[in-house]
Design an enzyme around this catalytic site. Structure first.
Site, short mmCIF file in Angstrom:
data_model
loop_
_atom_site.label_atom_id
_atom_site.label_comp_id
_atom_site.label_asym_id
_atom_site.label_seq_id
_atom_site.Cartn_x
_atom_site.Cartn_y
_atom_site.Cartn_z
N CYS A 279 -32.21 -25.71 -21.84
CA CYS A 279 -33.52 -25.03 -21.84
C CYS A 279 -33.42 -23.64 -22.44
O CYS A 279 -34.45 -23.03 -22.77
CB CYS A 279 -34.08 -24.94 -20.42
SG CYS A 279 -34.41 -26.55 -19.71
N HIS B 167 -48.70 -25.61 -31.60
CA HIS B 167 -47.84 -25.48 -32.77
C HIS B 167 -47.35 -24.04 -32.97
O HIS B 167 -47.28 -23.54 -34.11
CB HIS B 167 -48.51 -26.02 -34.04
CG HIS B 167 -48.57 -27.51 -34.06
ND1 HIS B 167 -49.50 -28.23 -33.36
CD2 HIS B 167 -47.78 -28.42 -34.66
CE1 HIS B 167 -49.29 -29.52 -33.54
NE2 HIS B 167 -48.23 -29.67 -34.32
N GLU C 33 -44.10 -31.38 -18.87
CA GLU C 33 -43.24 -31.08 -20.03
C GLU C 33 -42.67 -32.35 -20.63
O GLU C 33 -42.49 -32.47 -21.83
CB GLU C 33 -42.06 -30.19 -19.61
CG GLU C 33 -42.35 -28.72 -19.68
CD GLU C 33 -41.11 -27.85 -19.63
OE1 GLU C 33 -40.00 -28.35 -19.37
OE2 GLU C 33 -41.26 -26.62 -19.83
ZN ZN Z 1 -38.46 -26.77 -22.50
#
Ligand code: ZN
Length: 140
Positions: A25, A70, A130
């Protein structure tokens, strides 16, 4: 007293990294973030609704499209942020380490009150997915 909710789903593609994370991450990477935006009310409007779904679309969803879709979100305290924003203006410097929890908190406490300031509805929860297996939320 009854409680009603209206929930709008919205998806954006956004990059980030969690500064200070020692695993993957901490790398620059992205997600197809799926937001669930919860509006609650104790009573309904004249038409029998908490809120017209298009109002959520035209406010919070449009804000997400205009500001985060984006784009690459980097924390202002991430040393990479100032470097990368000079090279690519699509980088967005955010005032928080961009975990899903912090994104949800920012949308709930800063963005929603700002874009819905003259609309009589309260966003009470934001859930952000996510991946297919991982989501986080913030609730008032
Ligand atoms: Zn992530």
């Amino acid at each position: 007293m009854p409680k009603f909710s209206a929930v709008r789903k919205h998806e954006i593609q956004t990059g980030h990294r969690v500064y200070g994370h020692e695993g993957q991450c901490g790398n620059l990477h992205g997600h197809s973030y799926v937001f669930d935006i919860y509006c609650l009310a104790n009573s309904l409007d004249n038409l029998g609704m908490v809120i017209d779904f298009s109002v959520i679309k035209n406010t919070i969803c449009n804000w997400l499209d205009d500001n985060y879709d984006h784009r690459m979100l980097l924390w202002k305290d991430d040393p990479l942020a100032k470097e990368l924003v000079c090279l690519d203006p699509s980088v967005v410097i955010v005032p928080y380490n961009p975990t899903a929890e912090n994104i949800a908190h920012y949308i709930l406490t800063i963005v929603a009150p700002q874009v819905l300031h003259n609309i009589n509805v309260k966003v009470t929860k934001v859930v952000i997915k996510e991946t297919a297996r991982c989501s986080a939320s913030c609730e008032l």
